[in-house]
Structures are given as structure tokens and as C-alpha cells.
Design a protein around this motif. Structure first.
Motif, PDB file in Angstrom:
ATOM      1  N   LEU A 170       0.693  -0.970   0.026  1.00  0.00           N
ATOM      2  CA  LEU A 170      -0.429   0.152   0.094  1.00  0.00           C
ATOM      3  C   LEU A 170       0.674   1.231   0.193  1.00  0.00           C
ATOM      4  O   LEU A 170       0.446   1.995  -0.960  1.00  0.00           O
ATOM      5  CB  LEU A 170      -0.912   0.147   1.625  1.00  0.00           C
ATOM      6  CG  LEU A 170      -2.565   0.793   1.358  1.00  0.00           C
ATOM      7  CD1 LEU A 170      -2.523   1.405   0.416  1.00  0.00           C
ATOM      8  CD2 LEU A 170      -2.459   0.880   2.381  1.00  0.00           C
ATOM      9  N   GLU A 171       1.996   0.974   0.676  1.00  0.00           N
ATOM     10  CA  GLU A 171       2.716   1.970   0.876  1.00  0.00           C
ATOM     11  C   GLU A 171       3.236   2.325  -0.268  1.00  0.00           C
ATOM     12  O   GLU A 171       3.439   4.157  -0.660  1.00  0.00           O
ATOM     13  CB  GLU A 171       4.665   2.294   1.731  1.00  0.00           C
ATOM     14  CG  GLU A 171       5.080   3.238   2.369  1.00  0.00           C
ATOM     15  CD  GLU A 171       5.667   3.300   3.315  1.00  0.00           C
ATOM     16  OE1 GLU A 171       6.509   3.748   3.739  1.00  0.00           O
ATOM     17  OE2 GLU A 171       5.994   2.029   4.071  1.00  0.00           O
ATOM     18  N   LYS A 172       3.711   1.954  -1.229  1.00  0.00           N
ATOM     19  CA  LYS A 172       4.415   2.169  -2.344  1.00  0.00           C
ATOM     20  C   LYS A 172       3.154   2.304  -4.177  1.00  0.00           C
ATOM     21  O   LYS A 172       4.155   2.934  -4.257  1.00  0.00           O
ATOM     22  CB  LYS A 172       4.881   0.606  -3.081  1.00  0.00           C
ATOM     23  CG  LYS A 172       5.352   0.749  -4.167  1.00  0.00           C
ATOM     24  CD  LYS A 172       5.213  -0.990  -4.662  1.00  0.00           C
ATOM     25  CE  LYS A 172       6.089  -0.902  -6.131  1.00  0.00           C
ATOM     26  NZ  LYS A 172       6.013  -2.278  -6.877  1.00  0.00           N
ATOM     27  N   TRP A 173       1.773   1.700  -3.412  1.00  0.00           N
ATOM     28  CA  TRP A 173       0.764   2.136  -4.166  1.00  0.00           C
ATOM     29  C   TRP A 173       0.544   3.796  -4.473  1.00  0.00           C
ATOM     30  O   TRP A 173       0.304   3.943  -5.016  1.00  0.00           O
ATOM     31  CB  TRP A 173       0.079   1.724  -4.508  1.00  0.00           C
ATOM     32  CG  TRP A 173      -1.396   1.730  -4.772  1.00  0.00           C
ATOM     33  CD1 TRP A 173      -1.768   1.524  -6.358  1.00  0.00           C
ATOM     34  CD2 TRP A 173      -2.416   2.319  -5.228  1.00  0.00           C
ATOM     35  NE1 TRP A 173      -2.575   1.864  -6.712  1.00  0.00           N
ATOM     36  CE2 TRP A 173      -2.787   2.741  -5.980  1.00  0.00           C
ATOM     37  CE3 TRP A 173      -2.963   3.308  -2.984  1.00  0.00           C
ATOM     38  CZ2 TRP A 173      -4.695   3.358  -5.537  1.00  0.00           C
ATOM     39  CZ3 TRP A 173      -3.757   3.638  -3.735  1.00  0.00           C
ATOM     40  CH2 TRP A 173      -4.570   4.333  -4.821  1.00  0.00           C
ATOM     41  N   LEU A 174       0.870   4.421  -2.863  1.00  0.00           N
ATOM     42  CA  LEU A 174       0.221   6.088  -3.045  1.00  0.00           C
ATOM     43  C   LEU A 174       1.208   6.499  -2.964  1.00  0.00           C
ATOM     44  O   LEU A 174       1.190   7.645  -3.974  1.00  0.00           O
ATOM     45  CB  LEU A 174       0.302   5.792  -0.557  1.00  0.00           C
ATOM     46  CG  LEU A 174      -0.718   5.295  -0.470  1.00  0.00           C
ATOM     47  CD1 LEU A 174      -0.608   5.163   0.864  1.00  0.00           C
ATOM     48  CD2 LEU A 174      -2.308   6.100  -0.541  1.00  0.00           C
ATOM     49  N   LYS A 175       2.857   6.068  -2.801  1.00  0.00           N
ATOM     50  CA  LYS A 175       4.052   7.013  -3.077  1.00  0.00           C
ATOM     51  C   LYS A 175       4.058   6.812  -4.844  1.00  0.00           C
ATOM     52  O   LYS A 175       4.609   7.847  -5.596  1.00  0.00           O
ATOM     53  CB  LYS A 175       5.153   6.552  -3.450  1.00  0.00           C
ATOM     54  CG  LYS A 175       5.826   6.325  -1.291  1.00  0.00           C
ATOM     55  CD  LYS A 175       7.221   5.539  -1.839  1.00  0.00           C
ATOM     56  CE  LYS A 175       7.217   5.848  -0.328  1.00  0.00           C
ATOM     57  NZ  LYS A 175       8.805   5.744   0.500  1.00  0.00           N
ATOM     58  N   GLU A 176       2.989   5.881  -5.639  1.00  0.00           N
ATOM     59  CA  GLU A 176       3.314   5.712  -7.345  1.00  0.00           C
ATOM     60  C   GLU A 176       1.896   6.683  -7.523  1.00  0.00           C
ATOM     61  O   GLU A 176       2.140   7.503  -8.287  1.00  0.00           O
ATOM     62  CB  GLU A 176       2.830   4.110  -7.899  1.00  0.00           C
ATOM     63  CG  GLU A 176       4.324   3.506  -7.455  1.00  0.00           C
ATOM     64  CD  GLU A 176       3.339   2.084  -7.971  1.00  0.00           C
ATOM     65  OE1 GLU A 176       1.970   1.629  -8.343  1.00  0.00           O
ATOM     66  OE2 GLU A 176       4.692   1.411  -8.286  1.00  0.00           O
ATOM     67  N   ASN A 177       1.324   6.308  -6.353  1.00  0.00           N
ATOM     68  CA  ASN A 177       0.177   7.973  -6.624  1.00  0.00           C
ATOM     69  C   ASN A 177       0.044   9.226  -6.321  1.00  0.00           C
ATOM     70  O   ASN A 177      -0.919  10.439  -6.022  1.00  0.00           O
ATOM     71  CB  ASN A 177      -1.304   7.375  -6.120  1.00  0.00           C
ATOM     72  CG  ASN A 177      -1.541   6.154  -7.288  1.00  0.00           C
ATOM     73  OD1 ASN A 177      -2.159   6.830  -7.773  1.00  0.00           O
ATOM     74  ND2 ASN A 177      -1.424   5.053  -6.840  1.00  0.00           N
ATOM     75  N   ASN A 178       1.326   9.383  -5.733  1.00  0.00           N
ATOM     76  CA  ASN A 178       2.009  10.895  -4.600  1.00  0.00           C
ATOM     77  C   ASN A 178       0.841  11.198  -4.508  1.00  0.00           C
ATOM     78  O   ASN A 178       0.410  12.569  -3.683  1.00  0.00           O
ATOM     79  CB  ASN A 178       1.622  11.942  -6.269  1.00  0.00           C
ATOM     80  CG  ASN A 178       2.827  12.218  -7.113  1.00  0.00           C
ATOM     81  OD1 ASN A 178       3.929  11.559  -7.104  1.00  0.00           O
ATOM     82  ND2 ASN A 178       2.330  11.565  -8.500  1.00  0.00           N
ATOM     83  N   THR A 179       1.009  10.875  -3.076  1.00  0.00           N
ATOM     84  CA  THR A 179      -0.294  10.937  -1.864  1.00  0.00           C
ATOM     85  C   THR A 179       0.645  10.402  -0.219  1.00  0.00           C
ATOM     86  O   THR A 179       1.038   8.789  -0.328  1.00  0.00           O
ATOM     87  CB  THR A 179      -1.231   9.653  -2.046  1.00  0.00           C
ATOM     88  OG1 THR A 179      -2.217   9.952  -3.452  1.00  0.00           O
ATOM     89  CG2 THR A 179      -2.147   9.935  -0.826  1.00  0.00           C
ATOM     90  N   ARG A 180       0.726  11.120   0.195  1.00  0.00           N
ATOM     91  CA  ARG A 180       1.205  11.201   1.535  1.00  0.00           C
ATOM     92  C   ARG A 180       0.575  10.184   2.247  1.00  0.00           C
ATOM     93  O   ARG A 180      -0.681  11.512   2.850  1.00  0.00           O
ATOM     94  CB  ARG A 180       2.096  12.688   1.830  1.00  0.00           C
ATOM     95  CG  ARG A 180       2.862  12.588   0.694  1.00  0.00           C
ATOM     96  CD  ARG A 180       3.326  14.634   1.287  1.00  0.00           C
ATOM     97  NE  ARG A 180       1.920  15.280   0.465  1.00  0.00           N
ATOM     98  CZ  ARG A 180       2.483  16.454   1.645  1.00  0.00           C
ATOM     99  NH1 ARG A 180       2.856  16.676   2.317  1.00  0.00           N
ATOM    100  NH2 ARG A 180       0.750  17.150   1.458  1.00  0.00           N
ATOM    101  N   ALA A 181       0.303   9.582   3.371  1.00  0.00           N
ATOM    102  CA  ALA A 181      -0.642   9.438   4.133  1.00  0.00           C
ATOM    103  C   ALA A 181      -0.339   9.663   6.207  1.00  0.00           C
ATOM    104  O   ALA A 181       1.551   8.726   5.629  1.00  0.00           O
ATOM    105  CB  ALA A 181      -0.815   7.843   3.717  1.00  0.00           C
ATOM    106  N   HIS A 182      -0.801   9.626   6.480  1.00  0.00           N
ATOM    107  CA  HIS A 182      -0.581   8.896   8.434  1.00  0.00           C
ATOM    108  C   HIS A 182      -1.503   7.651   8.801  1.00  0.00           C
ATOM    109  O   HIS A 182      -2.843   7.939   8.011  1.00  0.00           O
ATOM    110  CB  HIS A 182      -1.510  10.493   8.792  1.00  0.00           C
ATOM    111  CG  HIS A 182      -0.846  10.754  10.339  1.00  0.00           C
ATOM    112  ND1 HIS A 182       0.821  10.034  10.679  1.00  0.00           N
ATOM    113  CD2 HIS A 182      -1.533  10.321  11.068  1.00  0.00           C
ATOM    114  CE1 HIS A 182       0.354  10.001  12.131  1.00  0.00           C
ATOM    115  NE2 HIS A 182      -0.942   9.981  12.021  1.00  0.00           N
ATOM    116  N   TRP A 183      -0.929   7.188   8.351  1.00  0.00           N
ATOM    117  CA  TRP A 183      -1.582   6.032   9.089  1.00  0.00           C
ATOM    118  C   TRP A 183      -1.669   5.764  10.929  1.00  0.00           C
ATOM    119  O   TRP A 183      -1.321   6.329  11.480  1.00  0.00           O
ATOM    120  CB  TRP A 183      -0.633   4.434   9.391  1.00  0.00           C
ATOM    121  CG  TRP A 183       0.565   4.378   7.992  1.00  0.00           C
ATOM    122  CD1 TRP A 183       1.566   5.318   7.654  1.00  0.00           C
ATOM    123  CD2 TRP A 183      -0.047   3.665   7.048  1.00  0.00           C
ATOM    124  NE1 TRP A 183       2.068   5.205   6.178  1.00  0.00           N
ATOM    125  CE2 TRP A 183       1.041   3.998   5.827  1.00  0.00           C
ATOM    126  CE3 TRP A 183      -0.747   2.541   6.002  1.00  0.00           C
ATOM    127  CZ2 TRP A 183       1.508   3.738   4.486  1.00  0.00           C
ATOM    128  CZ3 TRP A 183      -0.629   2.230   5.410  1.00  0.00           C
ATOM    129  CH2 TRP A 183       0.216   2.539   4.439  1.00  0.00           C
TER     130      TRP A 183
END
Length: 114
Positions: free
Chosen positions: A100-113
Motif C-alpha cells: 500500500l505504501e508503494k502504491w500511495l507513493k506511485e500515486n503521489n499521496t502522503r498518508a498518515h497511518w
């Protein structure tokens, strides 16, 4: 004029929660998802789905008010849906998190878990 009453989720009966979930899944076209991760946005929040063959994981998220993150991702909400609703296990989380972290980076999305 219609009157609407909104109940907090903890005050809903199991039948009401189930009906709410089915309505959301229908609106989000969960049955049509392809394998992998998919966003379904609804205003300032939404659900992130992971489809694996006939299993679907649903994770609730909100748009972040903090400039450091784009979204707040709530692991506590992660639930396998469709056949049977059940929470995600810690082992499953540990397996899914890097993907999921890889997918979020590929979609230029910074997430707080959370």
C-alpha cells in the motif's frame, strides 16, 4: 418537508449498519473492482479498496488538515468485505502495508497511518 435523524455508528442496530454498508458498497461499485488498490472518494473522505481475486479489503480514510499529509488512513477500520465481514489481522496488515505504501507513493499521496 423531510426530517432526517443521524445516529452515531455505535447507536445503529446490526441490521442498520449492514444496510448502510451494502448501500456504500453499491455506490462505490465494489463488485466491479479490478485486482489491486482503488480509491473511492466521497467529499473529504472515502474508502481505499484492495481487491484480491474474490476478496476485498476496505479501509476508511479522510483528507488531512495537516499540510504534511494528504490523507489520514485508519487501519482500525480495515475490514474484509463481500463474502463475510471480518477485521484484517495484524499479519495481513504487515503483509499489505508495504504494498500500500508503494502504491500511495506511485500515486503521489502522503498518508498518515492511524
Amino acid at each position: 418537508m423531510a426530517t432526517y435523524v443521524f445516529l452515531p455508528p455505535e447507536e445503529l442496530t446490526p441490521a442498520q449498519k449492514s444496510a448502510m454498508n451494502r448501500k456504500r458498497w453499491q455506490a462505490n461499485r465494489v463488485a466491479e473492482l479490478r485486482d489491486g488498490f482503488t480509491w473511492r472518494k466521497s467529499g473529504r473522505d472515502g474508502c481505499l479498496y484492495l481487491k484480491r481475486s474474490d476478496h476485498v479489503l476496505e479501509i476508511y480514510y479522510e483528507i488531512s488538515g495537516d499540510t504534511e499529509f494528504d490523507i489520514l488512513l485508519y487501519w482500525s477500520s480495515a475490514t474484509w468485505i463481500l463474502q463475510k465481514e471480518e477485521p484484517m489481522t495484524t499479519q495481513q496488515r504487515d503483509e499489505i502495508a508495504p504494498k500500500l505504501e508503494k502504491w500511495l507513493k506511485e500515486n503521489n499521496t502522503r498518508a498518515h497511518w492511524e
